[in-house]
Motif scaffolding. Structure first.
Motif, PDB file in Angstrom:
ATOM      1  N   VAL A 167     -23.590  13.820  44.946  1.00 45.63           N
ATOM      2  CA  VAL A 167     -22.157  13.999  44.656  1.00 45.63           C
ATOM      3  C   VAL A 167     -21.819  13.332  43.339  1.00 45.63           C
ATOM      4  CG1 VAL A 167     -19.812  13.400  45.390  1.00 45.63           C
ATOM      5  CG2 VAL A 167     -21.503  14.114  47.090  1.00 45.63           C
ATOM      6  N   ARG A 168     -20.974  13.997  42.569  1.00 48.94           N
ATOM      7  CA  ARG A 168     -20.392  13.423  41.347  1.00 48.94           C
ATOM      8  C   ARG A 168     -18.893  13.480  41.524  1.00 48.94           C
ATOM      9  NH1 ARG A 168     -19.636  10.480  37.187  1.00 48.94           N
ATOM     10  NH2 ARG A 168     -20.215  11.163  35.098  1.00 48.94           N
ATOM     11  N   ALA A 169     -18.220  12.320  41.545  1.00 45.02           N
ATOM     12  CA  ALA A 169     -16.784  12.255  41.823  1.00 45.02           C
ATOM     13  C   ALA A 169     -16.056  11.546  40.687  1.00 45.02           C
ATOM     14  CB  ALA A 169     -16.537  11.542  43.152  1.00 45.02           C
ATOM     15  N   ASP A 220     -16.039  13.128  48.285  1.00 52.20           N
ATOM     16  CA  ASP A 220     -16.343  11.787  47.783  1.00 52.20           C
ATOM     17  C   ASP A 220     -16.414  10.743  48.897  1.00 52.20           C
ATOM     18  OD1 ASP A 220     -13.549  12.513  47.790  1.00 52.20           O
ATOM     19  OD2 ASP A 220     -13.125  10.516  47.018  1.00 52.20           O
ATOM     20  N   THR A 221     -15.939  11.069  50.106  1.00 51.10           N
ATOM     21  CA  THR A 221     -16.066  10.151  51.249  1.00 51.10           C
ATOM     22  C   THR A 221     -16.961  10.739  52.341  1.00 51.10           C
ATOM     23  OG1 THR A 221     -14.071  11.065  52.300  1.00 51.10           O
ATOM     24  CG2 THR A 221     -13.789   9.147  50.852  1.00 51.10           C
ATOM     25  N   GLU A 226     -23.975   4.542  45.282  1.00 47.58           N
ATOM     26  CA  GLU A 226     -23.632   4.464  43.861  1.00 47.58           C
ATOM     27  C   GLU A 226     -24.894   4.278  43.028  1.00 47.58           C
ATOM     28  OE1 GLU A 226     -19.871   2.643  42.027  1.00 47.58           O
ATOM     29  OE2 GLU A 226     -21.385   1.108  41.664  1.00 47.58           O
ATOM     30  N   ARG A 269     -14.459  16.696  41.818  1.00 54.35           N
ATOM     31  CA  ARG A 269     -15.579  16.382  42.698  1.00 54.35           C
ATOM     32  C   ARG A 269     -16.546  17.559  42.714  1.00 54.35           C
ATOM     33  NH1 ARG A 269     -10.638  15.152  44.954  1.00 54.35           N
ATOM     34  NH2 ARG A 269     -10.343  13.044  45.776  1.00 54.35           N
ATOM     35  N   TYR A 283     -12.962  14.729  52.324  1.00 50.79           N
ATOM     36  CA  TYR A 283     -13.232  15.052  50.929  1.00 50.79           C
ATOM     37  C   TYR A 283     -14.682  14.700  50.607  1.00 50.79           C
ATOM     38  CZ  TYR A 283      -8.358  15.963  49.590  1.00 50.79           C
ATOM     39  OH  TYR A 283      -7.114  16.506  49.462  1.00 50.79           O
ATOM     40  N   LYS A 297     -23.772   9.779  43.706  1.00 46.66           N
ATOM     41  CA  LYS A 297     -24.206   9.480  45.065  1.00 46.66           C
ATOM     42  C   LYS A 297     -25.387  10.402  45.359  1.00 46.66           C
ATOM     43  CE  LYS A 297     -19.358   8.879  46.536  1.00 46.66           C
ATOM     44  NZ  LYS A 297     -19.243   7.468  46.855  1.00 46.66           N
ATOM     45  N   GLN A 356     -13.058   8.770  41.129  1.00 46.68           N
ATOM     46  CA  GLN A 356     -13.334   7.361  41.371  1.00 46.68           C
ATOM     47  C   GLN A 356     -13.610   6.586  40.086  1.00 46.68           C
ATOM     48  OE1 GLN A 356     -16.562   7.492  44.216  1.00 46.68           O
ATOM     49  NE2 GLN A 356     -15.182   7.864  45.937  1.00 46.68           N
TER      50      GLN A 356
END
Length: 259
Positions: free
Chosen positions: A65-67, A219-220, A106, A39, A217, A83, A70
């Motif tokens: 964000v780059r995760a 990503d959330t 997304e 992440r 985290y 994101k 996922q």
């Protein structure tokens, strides 16, 4: 106008080079060790654009964000996913304030040009003045200690409701640990705790939520941040008689008043 940018990396996973695949971890040489970041997030602050709410200075901020966690990295390479958000950051506590039109959960793109175009679209559609107006409205409403306890208690019950009942209610994505933080900070936070009578306005409640969200985290993090904004806006509407969020205040004497 000037910018302050920063990259942050999270959740590093230690791996090995392909030629060391059969070695045990203790046998690996330094050049055979690699690190993979699942992440990553970036943030760009625009300190020249500010506003004031409840005595707090807010600065316009954007980021993304780059995760990889996922995505299935073993599949054939297709679209890249990102994101992106634009909103305000509370400079008192660095809490992030994100609204619906300032967040895209997304973005699927196949080139830098496409990514630029999608980000530009979000920025152009973001209504900063409306976002600020809605957040300023939070300062107009207060909850008593009893009402705040009812709100937190029902929010903690939410995650244990039968799925069919939960689907009938507005979404709440915070977990029990974060509600424990919110309850503690109601008494202890230097900037956003209750007043001497136990009352707390919804701007402070909102910041207790965004403060607790810092344990998420990355990503959330953005989704929960948006959920905090929508939830507190919903509570404002419930105080004014809207049924959509009434379950969270159900059973509370109707003494919540606009300041």
């Amino acid at each position: 106008m000037y910018f302050v940018g920063r990259w942050c990396t999270f959740i590093g996973i230690y791996r090995r080079t392909p030629d060391a695949i059969h070695k045990s971890a203790k046998e690996l040489l330094e050049h055979e060790k690699t690190q993979y970041f699942e992440r990553m997030a970036f943030i760009i602050k625009i300190p020249s654009i500010t506003a004031n709410i409840g005595g707090n200075t807010l600065s316009l901020t954007l980021g993304g964000v780059r995760a990889y966690n996922q995505e299935n990295l073993y599949n054939k390479k297709s679209f890249e996913k990102f994101k992106f958000f634009i909103g305000f950051q509370n400079l008192v506590c660095c809490n992030l304030c994100v609204s619906t039109d300032g967040f895209l959960s997304e973005i699927k793109v196949s080139s830098y040009e496409e990514l630029y175009a999608r980000i530009l679209e979000v920025m152009q559609n973001y209504k900063a003045e409306k976002h600020l107006e809605l957040m300023r409205n939070f300062t107009n409403y207060s909850l008593s200690e009893h009402q705040f306890a009812q709100l937190i208690g029902k929010s903690r019950l939410y995650n244990h409701l039968p799925k069919s009942q939960r689907l009938e209610l507005p979404e709440m994505t915070f977990n029990d640990g974060q509600f424990n933080t919110i309850a503690r900070d109601y008494y202890q936070d230097e900037s956003f705790c209750k007043d001497e009578y136990g009352n707390i306005n919804l701007w402070n409640v909102y910041n207790l939520f965004t403060q607790a969200n810092k344990s998420s985290y990355i990503d959330t993090f953005l989704e929960r941040n948006l959920n905090a904004f929508e939830f507190n806006q919903g509570i404002c509407n419930a105080i004014n008689g809207d049924d959509n969020y009434q379950w969270f205040l159900e059973g509370v004497p109707p003494t919540v008043s606009q300041n």
